[in-house]
Design an enzyme around this catalytic site. Sequence first.
Site, PDB file in Angstrom:
ATOM      1  CG  ASP A 233      -2.159   0.915   0.938  1.00 39.80           C
ATOM      2  OD1 ASP A 233      -2.075   1.752   0.005  1.00 39.80           O
ATOM      3  OD2 ASP A 233      -3.173   0.809   1.648  1.00 39.80           O
TER       4      ASP A 233
HETATM    5  C1  BGC Z   1      -4.958   3.310  -0.150  1.00 46.24           C
HETATM    6  C2  BGC Z   1      -5.008   2.306  -1.296  1.00 46.24           C
HETATM    7  C3  BGC Z   1      -4.772   3.027  -2.601  1.00 46.24           C
HETATM    8  C4  BGC Z   1      -3.438   3.745  -2.526  1.00 46.24           C
HETATM    9  C5  BGC Z   1      -3.095   4.512  -3.787  1.00 46.24           C
HETATM   10  C6  BGC Z   1      -3.698   4.143  -0.173  1.00 46.24           C
HETATM   11  O1  BGC Z   1      -3.756   5.160   0.760  1.00 46.24           O
HETATM   12  O2  BGC Z   1      -5.063   2.635   1.079  1.00 46.24           O
HETATM   13  O3  BGC Z   1      -6.251   1.658  -1.305  1.00 46.24           O
HETATM   14  O4  BGC Z   1      -4.822   2.122  -3.652  1.00 46.24           O
HETATM   15  O5  BGC Z   1      -3.461   4.686  -1.456  1.00 46.24           O
HETATM   16  O6  BGC Z   1      -3.907   5.624  -3.908  1.00 46.24           O
END
Ligand code: BGC
Length: 741
Positions: A233
């Site tokens: 993530d």
């Molecule tokens: C989120 C993800 C997301 C990623 C990219 C993170 O903060 O938890 O679900 O895909 O950011 O935007």
Amino acid sequence: MTQVFDVEHVLAQLTLEEKASLTSGSDFWHTEPVERVGVPAIMVADGPHGLRKQAETADHLGLGSSVPATCFPPAAALGSSWDVDLVRRVGEALGRETRANGVAVLLGPGVNIKRTPLCGRNFEYVSEDPVVAGELATAMVGGIQSQGVGTSLKHFAANNQESDRMRVSADIDERTLREIYLPAFERVVTQAQPWTVMCAYNRLNGTYASEHHWLLTELLRDEWAFEGLVVSDWGAVHDRVPALAAGLDLQMPASGAGSDEAVVAAVRDGSLDEAVLDVAVRRVLRLIERSQPTLAEGGTFDVDAHHALAREAAAAGSVLLKNEPVKDTPLLPLTGPFAVIGEFARTPRYQGAGSSQVNPTKLDDALSSLGSDVPFAPGFTIAGGPTGDDDALLAEAVDLAGSAQTVVLFLGLPAPDESEGYDRPRLGLPDNQVAALRAIAAANPRVVVVLANGSAVAVSDWQHLAPAILETWLGGQAGGSAVADLLRGVRTPSGKLTETIPHRIEDTPAFGNFPGEVGHVRYGEGVLVGYRWYDTRAMDVAFPFGHGLSYTTFAYDDISATETSVSVTVTNTGPVAGAEVVQVYVRDPESSVLRPTRELKAFGKASLAPGESRTLTFELTRRDLSYWHPGLHRWVVEGGEFVVEVGASSRDIRGSVSLQVEGDPLWGELTAMSTIAEWFAHPVGGPLLQSVLTLPDDMPPTDETVQAMLASMPAKVLVTFGMTDFTLQELDALVAKVAAG
Ligand code: BGC
């Protein structure tokens, strides 16, 4: 056409520095290119219910703008359709938009379990039940990937809250993990092989998911045979070297100064095996390579057709919670004139805040979709304005209600109430909206409430004031026209609840253990999550899991079941076409461990014309009867009676079949501290112990109390209490004999 490169050939040519660079992003959304050997960069973008491709800005909170894309209903709504075929078609459309925009991987779907209705990100997740979440996400992944682009199954694992999400340790026992929080991931991985899995921010039992070797390697790769790539993530990696060693392949976004150098240094000083780095690099190269043909081809998509699909999906995911007759006739579908009240009718709440926020290609609102001649009053401000403002709006709305035949009142959660990054402050609707409902219902009791919210809201204080309630969740860009279709009866509601609507927050399973304290959240409710909790504890709820009404009715006949299959004939017994979601639950009435009163194992949706019947059959496996044995570290079926239930909801069981099932061998390794019951249950140890065990005269072995008392007594204690002539040496010899077989 872009050259598709040979992964092994490229890998052999890379310098150590280039290898290190490939295992983290080059910027917010791209992988690192290595032009020298012909490796291009690829772009990834959010997800999950629409493409959020940021052209110029970059952030993970949905703040910056993105290219227009269809905003399909978020998972809370789409999942409530329980429609595998529909979800697959939405996936295909998402895949088309992704490839048309030159993006290689769409970051979704999310299959974290809704542990509490207060999780700010529940709108992005499917269900409180792992079978529903896993089945529908499998269809979604299959649909997206059929277009030649990848998915990212997220957030692996146990990211069930937003509070402290980047640090908190989800403290979960082994059985609960296996039965509740992992199976949706397992199903998608084993059945659809997503191109990537995204590891979560949080820690699991003390270890960051990004550094969790058991999670990322032993479970995901060795047990589930995951073939794709593990991406972090955004910002979930804290120490790149242990993350690589644990099985993380790609850190996103770009890693910052000094980070690649740390990986290089670790290989040079021997603390990271270069072979481990090679494995990660190979997976990154493979991801880039497999996306090249599609990216070279590109494609287009039909904006209107996707909008129409979004409308179909929003209608299919709306749940008719109640539709009680008023003077013999239910209020829905609307037949006579009506007035619309509620700001949400013209200012729709159709998606949640955060990284999933899509810039829609179009936006339907319910008011315009219902027709320009419909009388309307906003009734309240969504933000809950100063009392004076709301008073004037309400007075106008009450006047309108008094003169209308029927009132359709649009209520919902204000956007700031639910978002990625923090959890909801409360279960209820804002006070100004409940006050508006009370005043409007006093002026006109023929009230239909239409709800817009991303996860369950409390309805118990006010639902008696509304004979009809339609829960539309967050319906995506065509939610407005979809709700108009449902209200007018152009479509028949067919969604069902994938999450229980409880009376009060105090009733919910995680209450008291959420959001945790001092860096830890203890999953104290264990396997009793969602309806497993309410049903096992026989608690009253506002609307149960699996519930949802239609404008028609369905009969369930000829229910039969064996250990391997279940079958039921469903008939549309009402006046209009409709679709019914049929649910199969399994119950183990007697078990040596706590089993939930019922657990969903299969479901299906049948679209039926009036009078039409269809027989649905479902497969059952041994796994469907088993629980995870934390001592034996495997799934076990405990022999005896099982009950298979077929129902229209978890509280509307239409028929059940009792089965006698032969159990799995349940014995474990015997030690001196194994209890007498464990010894006697063992096929070798039992007879051996029985043949040598002597008891005092006043303890006849046939006596029930004696038997019950001894059952939980370790064999060794029997000896040390002097209750048998047996010696410790003899017991140890017995243990050795059993171990030798
Ligand atoms: C989120 C993800 C997301 C990623 C990219 C993170 O903060 O938890 O679900 O895909 O950011 O935007």
